[in-house]
Scaffold this motif. Structure first.
Motif, PDB file in Angstrom:
ATOM      1  N   LYS A 165      43.928 -51.672  59.658  1.00 42.42           N
ATOM      2  CA  LYS A 165      43.524 -52.405  58.457  1.00 42.42           C
ATOM      3  C   LYS A 165      43.143 -51.433  57.346  1.00 42.42           C
ATOM      4  O   LYS A 165      43.526 -51.608  56.210  1.00 42.42           O
ATOM      5  CB  LYS A 165      42.353 -53.335  58.781  1.00 42.42           C
ATOM      6  N   LYS A 166      42.371 -50.420  57.718  1.00 41.10           N
ATOM      7  CA  LYS A 166      41.927 -49.482  56.689  1.00 41.10           C
ATOM      8  C   LYS A 166      42.838 -48.252  56.731  1.00 41.10           C
ATOM      9  O   LYS A 166      42.529 -47.251  57.371  1.00 41.10           O
ATOM     10  CB  LYS A 166      40.468 -49.105  56.930  1.00 41.10           C
ATOM     11  N   ASP A 185      36.505 -45.300  58.877  1.00 36.96           N
ATOM     12  CA  ASP A 185      36.487 -46.065  57.634  1.00 36.96           C
ATOM     13  C   ASP A 185      37.840 -46.009  56.946  1.00 36.96           C
ATOM     14  O   ASP A 185      38.180 -46.855  56.136  1.00 36.96           O
ATOM     15  CB  ASP A 185      35.428 -45.501  56.677  1.00 36.96           C
ATOM     16  N   LEU A 186      38.581 -44.944  57.257  1.00 46.56           N
ATOM     17  CA  LEU A 186      39.912 -44.821  56.666  1.00 46.56           C
ATOM     18  C   LEU A 186      40.790 -43.914  57.529  1.00 46.56           C
ATOM     19  O   LEU A 186      40.341 -42.874  58.013  1.00 46.56           O
ATOM     20  CB  LEU A 186      39.835 -44.224  55.252  1.00 46.56           C
ATOM     21  N   TYR A 208      34.097 -43.712  51.713  1.00 46.48           N
ATOM     22  CA  TYR A 208      34.449 -43.568  53.127  1.00 46.48           C
ATOM     23  C   TYR A 208      33.580 -42.507  53.795  1.00 46.48           C
ATOM     24  O   TYR A 208      33.400 -41.418  53.264  1.00 46.48           O
ATOM     25  CB  TYR A 208      35.924 -43.189  53.261  1.00 46.48           C
TER      26      TYR A 208
END
Lengths: 324, 145
Positions: free
Chosen positions: A249-250, A221-222, A289
């Motif tokens: 992207k993240k 998620d990150l 996240y």
């Protein structure tokens, strides 16, 4: 295999302390902030020892733990012979290991601690790391009061201290796996551009982690890097895209999240506390996240070797956290 | 990616320093110091009836003292870093380098700290200053007799 999966390793608690400039920066929920770089002590070094002691004391108090309940204390900082951590350790009756990976120290501590717990050699491990802007200036650059003009690529060492408690009892943050980085020297000799020194190491560690764990970057998620700063971050992203065809992207770089643009901190924050300050005060408490990959990055230079005009080795260690 | 390719990638992302702006700031600040010094010389010559050489020496001392005092008071380093080379090249930079080292290392003792590190930054200036003036004197003797 550079990547290891851990069994039953959890992050139980943490305590963060930040300095005066960080307090006025972008994050505002540190557990404790200080207004004075001396922190009531005679020298900046002694102030940093006190900062470490305060975060460990608070961590133990909040969790109602005494020294004898802790199996291992792991400490690391930027000052010669990791002296800050060693002097701090002498104030506790806990078996102590000192580690050094420059600004990647936080992840090295997590990896060492998690390895002990995963292999059932320890049940509770406390790790502590700190940096103090003025101590780092003295150590690596100029005397504190000397006003050298700085390049835009220079990063600004954050002042703060962070302690963490790892246990084998289930909590809501699981330390799932880790990848130990290789020391990478791409021939960068400029001590004022540590982002460029560390970016290739971060790329290498991330790619190794994804390959060995058979994951895509989108699995997380990150992805949070340590202190590449504004310049290093761009190099990191371009190198990933160009060489490995990975477009993140993240992604956040902790070095860009501590100071506001109006604070004169050049390319952003650095230091071993940059990543944990952002991780604990922005990422984890936002509850947005679930799967987080933290990649702490370090520039393994010394003044002596830099004066001998050698390339500077960079290092990056990755730890995968799962917030349940 | 090999080291050369990487160097090119780093160059691409390095923000360029604004050399014209830096030079202009240094010129104006450095010039201002020179302007002020000339003023002090004139005042000293007028009030104390000193020769120009003596007044220049006193002016130099006043500037060195000022830079050291401002360093001790804690704001001269901000001026230095903002003024680029403007405060570095006059005697102010030299005074600042010595007083900042002295302030920084006094906590490590008078001998092992302050004394040993006093010329930490200024040592090179003194050494190569003396060497270059020695060479220039030789050049002067040979060319002008």
């Amino acid at each position: 295999m550079a990547s290891k999966k851990f069994n039953n390793v959890y992050l139980k608690d943490y305590f963060t302390l930040a300095g005066p400039l960080e307090k006025d920066g972008l994050l505002n929920n540190y557990d404790l902030t200080i207004d004075d770089y001396y922190y009531g002590e005679k020298t900046f070094e002694q102030a940093e020892v006190k900062m470490q002691q305060v975060v460990v004391d608070n961590l133990l108090n909040y969790n109602k733990l005494t020294d004898s309940k802790i199996d291992l204390l792991i400490g690391g900082d930027l000052i010669n012979q990791t002296s800050i951590s060693s002097y701090n350790a002498s104030r506790f009756k806990i078996p102590y290991l000192g580690v050094y990976s420059a600004c990647a120290t936080f992840c090295e501590e997590l990896i060492v601690g998690a390895t002990f717990i995963s292999s059932k050699l320890a049940k509770k491990v406390v790790s502590v790391t700190s940096s103090h802007n003025l101590n780092a200036e003295r150590q690596f650059r100029y005397p504190v009061e000397y006003g050298a003009a700085k390049k835009h690529t220079t990063t600004f060492t954050a002042t703060g201290a962070v302690s963490t408690l790892l246990t084998n009892e289930a909590t809501n943050i699981k330390v799932e796996s880790a990848t130990i980085g290789e020391s990478v020297d791409m021939g960068i000799k400029d001590v004022n551009n540590m982002g460029a020194v560390m970016a290739p190491a971060a790329v290498k560690t991330l790619v190794t982690h994804l390959n060995e764990m058979k994951r895509n970057a989108s699995y997380y998620d990150l992805i949070l890097t340590g202190d590449l700063g504004k310049v290093g971050k761009e190099i990191f992203l371009e190198m990933l895209a160009q060489v490995h065809d990975i477009n993140l992207k993240k992604y956040i770089d902790a070095g860009c999240e501590i100071y506001s643009n109006s604070q004169e901190t050049y390319a952003g924050a650095s230091g071993p506390v940059a990543l944990p300050l952002v991780l604990f005060n922005k990422i984890i408490n936002s509850k947005k996240y679930k799967k987080i990959l933290i990649i702490a990055t370090g520039s393994l230079q010394s003044v002596t070797m830099a004066n001998q005009k050698l390339g500077i080795p960079g290092i990056a260690h990755a730890v995968s956290l799962e917030v349940l | 990616m090999n080291k050369d390719e990487y160097q090119k990638l780093v160059k691409k992302h390095e923000p360029q320093e604004n050399k014209v702006e830096n030079a202009l700031i240094a010129f104006l600040v450095g010039g201002l110091i020179g302007f002020m010094a000339e003023g002090i010389i004139k005042i000293l010559m007028g009030i104390f009836d000193l020769s120009r050489v003596d007044a220049s020496t006193w002016t130099c001392l006043i500037i060195i003292f000022g830079a050291s005092l401002f360093t001790a008071l804690g704001f001269f380093d901000n001026w230095m870093s903002k003024a680029k080379a403007g405060l570095l090249l006059p005697t102010t930079g030299f005074a600042h380098s010595i007083s900042s080292s002295a302030l920084d290392y006094k906590k490590e003792g008078l001998i092992t700290g302050l004394g040993a590190n006093f010329f930490k930054l200024a040592g090179s200036v003194i050494l190569f200053g003396i060497l270059s003036s020695f060479v220039l004197v030789i050049v002067k003797v040979i060319t002008l007799g």
